[in-house]
Write a protein that holds these residues in place. Sequence first.
Motif, mmCIF file in Angstrom:
data_model
loop_
_atom_site.group_PDB
_atom_site.id
_atom_site.type_symbol
_atom_site.label_atom_id
_atom_site.label_comp_id
_atom_site.label_asym_id
_atom_site.label_seq_id
_atom_site.Cartn_x
_atom_site.Cartn_y
_atom_site.Cartn_z
ATOM 1 N N PHE A 87 0.839 -1.203 0.000
ATOM 2 C CA PHE A 87 0.000 0.000 0.000
ATOM 3 C C PHE A 87 0.874 1.254 0.000
ATOM 4 C CE2 PHE A 87 -2.357 3.388 2.109
ATOM 5 C CZ PHE A 87 -3.586 3.346 1.479
ATOM 6 N N TYR A 107 5.911 -8.695 -2.214
ATOM 7 C CA TYR A 107 5.441 -9.831 -3.002
ATOM 8 C C TYR A 107 5.838 -11.162 -2.381
ATOM 9 C CZ TYR A 107 4.373 -12.837 -6.956
ATOM 10 O OH TYR A 107 3.843 -13.826 -7.739
ATOM 11 N N TYR A 129 -1.952 -10.486 -3.585
ATOM 12 C CA TYR A 129 -2.569 -9.273 -3.058
ATOM 13 C C TYR A 129 -1.702 -8.035 -3.293
ATOM 14 C CZ TYR A 129 -5.566 -12.583 -0.585
ATOM 15 O OH TYR A 129 -6.441 -13.591 -0.287
ATOM 16 N N THR A 130 -0.450 -8.237 -3.700
ATOM 17 C CA THR A 130 0.481 -7.115 -3.825
ATOM 18 C C THR A 130 -0.020 -6.072 -4.817
ATOM 19 O OG1 THR A 130 2.323 -8.615 -3.356
ATOM 20 C CG2 THR A 130 2.870 -6.468 -4.311
ATOM 21 N N GLY A 131 -0.415 -6.517 -6.007
ATOM 22 C CA GLY A 131 -0.885 -5.580 -7.023
ATOM 23 C C GLY A 131 -2.108 -4.808 -6.584
ATOM 24 N N LEU A 132 -3.042 -5.494 -5.926
ATOM 25 C CA LEU A 132 -4.273 -4.837 -5.480
ATOM 26 C C LEU A 132 -3.975 -3.805 -4.393
ATOM 27 C CD1 LEU A 132 -7.343 -4.677 -5.646
ATOM 28 C CD2 LEU A 132 -7.469 -6.512 -3.942
ATOM 29 N N CYS A 133 -3.120 -4.165 -3.448
ATOM 30 C CA CYS A 133 -2.784 -3.243 -2.353
ATOM 31 C C CYS A 133 -2.018 -2.031 -2.871
ATOM 32 C CB CYS A 133 -1.967 -3.965 -1.287
ATOM 33 S SG CYS A 133 -2.861 -5.276 -0.438
ATOM 34 N N THR A 134 -1.115 -2.270 -3.822
ATOM 35 C CA THR A 134 -0.364 -1.162 -4.409
ATOM 36 C C THR A 134 -1.301 -0.222 -5.159
ATOM 37 O OG1 THR A 134 1.578 -2.594 -4.643
ATOM 38 C CG2 THR A 134 1.557 -0.559 -5.928
ATOM 39 N N THR A 135 -2.242 -0.798 -5.887
ATOM 40 C CA THR A 135 -3.220 0.005 -6.609
ATOM 41 C C THR A 135 -4.065 0.836 -5.647
ATOM 42 O OG1 THR A 135 -3.339 -1.674 -8.351
ATOM 43 C CG2 THR A 135 -5.142 -0.080 -8.249
ATOM 44 N N ALA A 136 -4.462 0.228 -4.536
ATOM 45 C CA ALA A 136 -5.256 0.951 -3.539
ATOM 46 C C ALA A 136 -4.471 2.119 -2.956
ATOM 47 C CB ALA A 136 -5.687 -0.003 -2.425
#
Length: 249
Positions: free
Chosen positions: A41, A224, A230-237
């Motif tokens: 995040f 990662y 979940y890494t991509g989703l959390c980074t996007t958030a």
Amino acid sequence: MPQWVEAGVWGLAGGGALVLGALVAWFVRVPRDVVAVVMAFGAGVLMAAAAFELMDEAEQTGGLLATAVGFLGGAVVYVLANAVLARRGARHRKRSSNQPAESEQEGSGSAIAVGALLDGVPESVVLGVSLLGGGGVGVAMLAAVVISNVPEGLSSVAGMKRAGRGAGYVFGVWGAIAVASGVSAALGNLLLDGASPQLIAVITAVAAGAILAMIADTMIPEAYERARLYTGLCTTAGFLTAFVVQRLG
């Protein structure tokens, strides 16, 4: 109060968020999966701050050439500093079976601390400069700094703590970085009044370059390892959060 003192207070407030993250990680046993999610995040927040606050501001202030020079310079300095840590054995991403996991954990923590210093000082200078001419502090920039600094402090200290570092070392490192941020903001306000737009652009872009290099080299790979899908989703958030703050600010 004098304007340079106000700048120093704001810089210290931004840097103090690192100490806040450190306090959480020190006194609360945060699961490693949670640390990874928070790190991802924070990486997203930093990406947005680098793109929409630092790089955009630098290009508008001093032009594309000065921005590009500062951006690449910040990345090179971070990579070189990280290489020094690696030579001293602080990082063992591809460690052999007889190399302890604690070395890797401490190394990632040290790398994040170096990144926090290399992006925190120019960021704080930018905060100090934003007060010149009677303008207020950049609220969106300050919010992005605080939102990203808490995960940086938390994730770095979690690794240092597992590696056996004591409270004196941990809080000495983060306290020094927070103080350096406050001093940098004050000096930026004092010394850069009337500075050329190109110089301001270079300083601003240095922070962006160091941020992006740290994200790519340390934060995303470490996140990662634990968060996986979940890494991509959390980074996007995180990116979206900082983007919304910037637009509303």
